[in-house]
Design a protein around this motif. Structure first.
Motif, PDB file in Angstrom:
ATOM      1  N   MET A   1     -10.819  -8.758   2.069  1.00 14.58           N
ATOM      2  CA  MET A   1     -11.977  -8.502   1.251  1.00 14.58           C
ATOM      3  C   MET A   1     -12.089  -7.003   0.953  1.00 14.58           C
ATOM      4  SD  MET A   1     -14.756 -11.094   2.874  1.00 14.58           S
ATOM      5  CE  MET A   1     -15.711 -11.547   1.462  1.00 14.58           C
ATOM      6  N   LEU A   2     -11.828  -6.191   1.952  1.00 14.28           N
ATOM      7  CA  LEU A   2     -11.891  -4.746   1.732  1.00 14.28           C
ATOM      8  C   LEU A   2     -10.891  -4.311   0.664  1.00 14.28           C
ATOM      9  CD1 LEU A   2     -12.230  -3.439   5.398  1.00 14.28           C
ATOM     10  CD2 LEU A   2     -13.977  -3.315   3.621  1.00 14.28           C
ATOM     11  N   SER A   3      -9.658  -4.757   0.793  1.00 11.66           N
ATOM     12  CA  SER A   3      -8.628  -4.320  -0.156  1.00 11.66           C
ATOM     13  C   SER A   3      -8.934  -4.793  -1.577  1.00 11.66           C
ATOM     14  CB  SER A   3      -7.240  -4.773   0.288  1.00 11.66           C
ATOM     15  OG  SER A   3      -7.160  -6.177   0.305  1.00 11.66           O
ATOM     16  N   SER A   4      -9.560  -5.953  -1.721  1.00 13.26           N
ATOM     17  CA  SER A   4      -9.905  -6.427  -3.066  1.00 13.26           C
ATOM     18  C   SER A   4     -10.960  -5.537  -3.719  1.00 13.26           C
ATOM     19  CB  SER A   4     -10.380  -7.879  -3.023  1.00 13.26           C
ATOM     20  OG  SER A   4     -11.638  -7.975  -2.379  1.00 13.26           O
ATOM     21  N   ALA A   5     -11.682  -4.764  -2.899  1.00 17.53           N
ATOM     22  CA  ALA A   5     -12.675  -3.820  -3.422  1.00 17.53           C
ATOM     23  C   ALA A   5     -12.127  -2.393  -3.445  1.00 17.53           C
ATOM     24  CB  ALA A   5     -13.936  -3.882  -2.576  1.00 17.53           C
ATOM     25  N   GLY A   6     -10.813  -2.257  -3.179  1.00 20.71           N
ATOM     26  CA  GLY A   6     -10.204  -0.939  -3.176  1.00 20.71           C
ATOM     27  C   GLY A   6     -10.576  -0.115  -1.950  1.00 20.71           C
ATOM     28  N   MET A   7     -10.907  -0.792  -0.849  1.00 17.86           N
ATOM     29  CA  MET A   7     -11.329  -0.125   0.374  1.00 17.86           C
ATOM     30  C   MET A   7     -10.378  -0.432   1.522  1.00 17.86           C
ATOM     31  SD  MET A   7     -15.423  -0.717   0.433  1.00 17.86           S
ATOM     32  CE  MET A   7     -16.476  -0.340  -0.938  1.00 17.86           C
ATOM     33  N   THR A   9     -10.281  -0.037   6.206  1.00 18.74           N
ATOM     34  CA  THR A   9     -11.168   0.015   7.378  1.00 18.74           C
ATOM     35  C   THR A   9     -11.878   1.361   7.492  1.00 18.74           C
ATOM     36  OG1 THR A   9      -9.323   0.655   8.805  1.00 18.74           O
ATOM     37  CG2 THR A   9      -9.879  -1.694   8.715  1.00 18.74           C
ATOM     38  N   GLU A  10     -11.361   2.388   6.823  1.00 20.43           N
ATOM     39  CA  GLU A  10     -12.036   3.699   6.816  1.00 20.43           C
ATOM     40  C   GLU A  10     -13.395   3.629   6.126  1.00 20.43           C
ATOM     41  OE1 GLU A  10     -11.063   6.619   8.319  1.00 20.43           O
ATOM     42  OE2 GLU A  10      -9.532   5.344   9.234  1.00 20.43           O
ATOM     43  N   ASN A  11     -13.604   2.622   5.297  1.00 16.17           N
ATOM     44  CA  ASN A  11     -14.864   2.471   4.578  1.00 16.17           C
ATOM     45  C   ASN A  11     -15.921   1.698   5.373  1.00 16.17           C
ATOM     46  OD1 ASN A  11     -12.566   2.346   2.231  1.00 16.17           O
ATOM     47  ND2 ASN A  11     -14.367   3.514   1.612  1.00 16.17           N
ATOM     48  N   ILE A  12     -15.542   1.135   6.505  1.00 18.02           N
ATOM     49  CA  ILE A  12     -16.500   0.370   7.314  1.00 18.02           C
ATOM     50  C   ILE A  12     -17.489   1.329   7.956  1.00 18.02           C
ATOM     51  CG2 ILE A  12     -16.799  -1.156   9.306  1.00 18.02           C
ATOM     52  CD1 ILE A  12     -14.010  -2.291   8.681  1.00 18.02           C
ATOM     53  N   VAL A  13     -18.787   1.044   7.761  1.00 16.64           N
ATOM     54  CA  VAL A  13     -19.829   1.899   8.333  1.00 16.64           C
ATOM     55  C   VAL A  13     -20.698   1.171   9.358  1.00 16.64           C
ATOM     56  CG1 VAL A  13     -19.897   3.447   6.342  1.00 16.64           C
ATOM     57  CG2 VAL A  13     -21.405   1.457   6.397  1.00 16.64           C
ATOM     58  N   ARG A  14     -20.547  -0.144   9.473  1.00 17.05           N
ATOM     59  CA  ARG A  14     -21.346  -0.929  10.420  1.00 17.05           C
ATOM     60  C   ARG A  14     -20.660  -2.258  10.653  1.00 17.05           C
ATOM     61  NH1 ARG A  14     -24.322  -1.643  14.236  1.00 17.05           N
ATOM     62  NH2 ARG A  14     -26.179  -2.881  14.253  1.00 17.05           N
ATOM     63  N   LEU A  15     -20.687  -2.745  11.898  1.00 13.56           N
ATOM     64  CA  LEU A  15     -20.042  -4.015  12.225  1.00 13.56           C
ATOM     65  C   LEU A  15     -20.914  -4.783  13.217  1.00 13.56           C
ATOM     66  CD1 LEU A  15     -16.349  -4.576  12.922  1.00 13.56           C
ATOM     67  CD2 LEU A  15     -18.023  -5.497  14.502  1.00 13.56           C
TER      68      LEU A  15
END
Length: 65
Positions: A1-7, A9-15
């Protein structure tokens, strides 16, 4: 899902992890460390015994560009 948005794991801010059983806490922490490496972000693990028995964990991730 991240890669489909051009992101990444560096873009994760909360889990948030929703665990069906508290026995999964250690494995959950290990998986998070393997996925994020040395990055430290706000995380929460919540035991939700009402999750379907088919599920071990549900993960909610917030990412920002």
């Amino acid at each position: 899902m991240l890669s489909s948005a051009g992101m990444t794991t560096e873009n994760i801010v909360r889990l948030t992890s929703y665990l069906r059983d508290p026995a999964f806490a250690e494995a959950n922490a290990l998986a998070r460390t393997q996925a994020l490496g040395e990055r430290r972000i706000p995380t929460t693990a919540i035991v939700v015994q009402t999750l379907s028995t088919d599920w071990l964990v549900e993960i909610e991730i917030v990412a920002a560009a």
